[in-house]
Design an enzyme around this catalytic site. Structure first.
Site, PDB file in Angstrom:
ATOM      1  N   GLU A 205     -25.680  23.101  -0.893  1.00 44.52           N
ATOM      2  CA  GLU A 205     -27.086  22.868  -0.578  1.00 44.52           C
ATOM      3  C   GLU A 205     -27.844  22.198  -1.716  1.00 44.52           C
ATOM      4  O   GLU A 205     -29.068  22.166  -1.730  1.00 44.52           O
ATOM      5  CB  GLU A 205     -27.755  24.185  -0.174  1.00 44.52           C
ATOM      6  CG  GLU A 205     -27.093  24.772   1.074  1.00 44.52           C
ATOM      7  CD  GLU A 205     -27.771  26.025   1.584  1.00 44.52           C
ATOM      8  OE1 GLU A 205     -28.700  26.517   0.910  1.00 44.52           O
ATOM      9  OE2 GLU A 205     -27.379  26.506   2.653  1.00 44.52           O
ATOM     10  N   LYS A 338     -32.888  28.966  12.706  1.00 42.44           N
ATOM     11  CA  LYS A 338     -31.841  27.948  12.618  1.00 42.44           C
ATOM     12  C   LYS A 338     -31.526  27.485  14.030  1.00 42.44           C
ATOM     13  O   LYS A 338     -31.029  28.260  14.855  1.00 42.44           O
ATOM     14  CB  LYS A 338     -30.590  28.518  11.955  1.00 42.44           C
ATOM     15  CG  LYS A 338     -30.755  28.847  10.476  1.00 42.44           C
ATOM     16  CD  LYS A 338     -29.512  29.507   9.910  1.00 42.44           C
ATOM     17  CE  LYS A 338     -29.599  29.674   8.392  1.00 42.44           C
ATOM     18  NZ  LYS A 338     -28.437  30.422   7.849  1.00 42.44           N
TER      19      LYS A 338
END
EC number: 4.2.1.11
Length: 428
Positions: A205, A338
């Site tokens: 990330e 999400k």
């Protein structure tokens, strides 16, 4: 009517070099919408099912040709001719066509790619930017970014059990300034890590993944970087943690290899987290307990829920049925959103709305396996969610979302609103 006349699914690659699903939706007017879906590394057991081929001779079994085939055959046949502006009806058509509780037949990755691409096509047809199409005239709040600057757990190859150590620019006057603050801290942290002789390689990330003595050492590195960049920890930049505790929950205990193999009960783990929150300016903890340890979640919420945002990710998996149960039992006080955990935009928006009605915050989130698709940036503004997690200040798959939010802020002009600390509206 914005009739759908063609749908094309294809296999593309995500930021980890694994296959994922992309979809093009063509409307009668000639307008096209395109979307690609993300994929997670640490996943909740009750997430909607991401369909993979399982052929070990191809992409190590991670191919998505079956999901693509479903788009190009069954799904295409079911949605051709439908009005792209009827998002809820289209998503219900996909859900009914799949016929399972967890989208395991067609694959949540196939269904979400279509759902997102249809929304993009409809927005283009209407002449509106996606955030405005999704949220109407009310979408004007930019999200506070939760920037993952140190990676651990399933996202990095180091001794840290906790998955993410984040900076949160709560004192910034605008989103543009929040991004600048974050970038400056990121570069200050890189120099500090380099000067200590540690690797400045980044994880999935975009955050650094140094090998440090323990979790508090990671926090202290970030505090040093905040100070070196010229900011005040707590007042201007707060901290957040993603424990991803399901990953180190073993036989009813929380086993912290990064703390010398410490084995803790839920109460002891809560005490450790509470100590960190007293010692450092931590205002958000995600997945502080394992997804199945609801008693532990109750303990954590009773101890910290008034003063710290307690975000359920693996706990709630963007699912309204599970979220309602959590609200009824007063578990956590926030939900991570999400889109690929649930598989359609309509169900995603329902989860955000349910959270807000209950006084829970909603944090829009990327996945560790991302693409250049920036739909979640538009969702964050369109729904006035107030917070977003989309990685660190490196890797173009993360920066794509920040850049889209910068464009949206510019587009909104004087009516753009950055909430700062007010985004954490359920804390004292």
């Amino acid at each position: 009517m914005s009739a759908i006349v063609d749908i094309v699914g294809r296999e593309v690659l995500d930021s980890r070099g694994n296959p994922t699903v992309e979809c093009d939706v063509l409307l009668e007017s000639g307008v096209m919408g395109r979307a690609a879906v993300p994929s997670g590394a640490s996943t909740g057991s009750r997430e909607a099912i991401e369909l993979r081929d399982g052929d070990k001779a191809r992409y190590l079994g991670k191919g998505v040709l079956k999901a693509v085939e479903h788009i190009n055959t069954e799904i295409s046949e079911a949605v051709l001719g439908l009005d792209a502006s009827e998002q809820a009806f289209l998503d219900k058509t996909l859900i009914d066509l799949d016929g399972t509780d967890n989208k395991s037949r067609l694959g949540a990755n196939a269904m979400l790619a279509v759902s997102m691409a249809v929304a993009r096509a409809a927005a283009e047809e209407s002449g509106l930017p996606l955030y405005r199409y999704l949220g109407g005239m009310g979408g004007m709040q930019l999200p506070v970014p939760m920037m993952n600057v140190i990676n651990g757990g399933a996202h990095a190859n180091n001794s840290l059990d906790l998955q993410e150590f984040m900076i949160i620019p709560v004192g910034a006057p605008s989103f543009r300034e929040a991004v600048r603050w974050g970038a400056e801290v990121f570069h200050a942290l890189k120099k500090i890590i380099h000067d200590k002789g540690m690797s400045t390689a980044v994880g999935d990330e975009g955050g650094f993944a140094p090998s440090v003595e323990n979790h508090e050492a990671a926090i202290q590195l970030i505090l040093q970087a905040i100070e070196a960049a010229g900011y005040t920890a707590g007042e201007q930049i707060a901290l957040g943690l993603d424990c991803a505790a399901s990953e180190f929950y073993k036989d009813g205990q929380y086993v912290l290899e990064g703390e010398g193999g410490l084995r803790l009960t839920a109460q002891q783990w809560t005490d450790m987290l509470a100590t960190w929150c007293d010692k450092y300016p931590i205002i958000s903890i995600e997945d502080g307990m394992a997804e199945g340890d609801w008693d532990g979640w109750k303990t954590l919420t009773e101890r910290l829920g008034q003063n710290v945002q307690l975000v359920g990710d693996d706990l709630f998996v963007t699912n309204t049925k599970i979220l309602k149960e959590g609200i009824d039992k007063r578990i956590a006080n926030s939900i991570l959103i999400k889109i690929n955990q649930i598989g359609t935009l309509t169900e995603t928006f329902a989860a955000i709305e349910m959270a807000k009605r209950a006084g829970y915050t909603a944090v829009i989130s990327h996945r560790s396996g991302e693409t250049e698709d920036s739909t979640i940036a538009d969702i964050a503004v369109g729904t006035n969610a107030g917070q977003i997690k989309t990685g660190s200040l490196s890797r173009s798959d993360r920066i794509a979302k920040y850049n889209q939010l910068l464009r949206i802020e510019e587009d909104l002009g004087d009516i753009a609103f950055y909430p700062g600390r007010a985004a954490f509206y359920n804390l004292r």
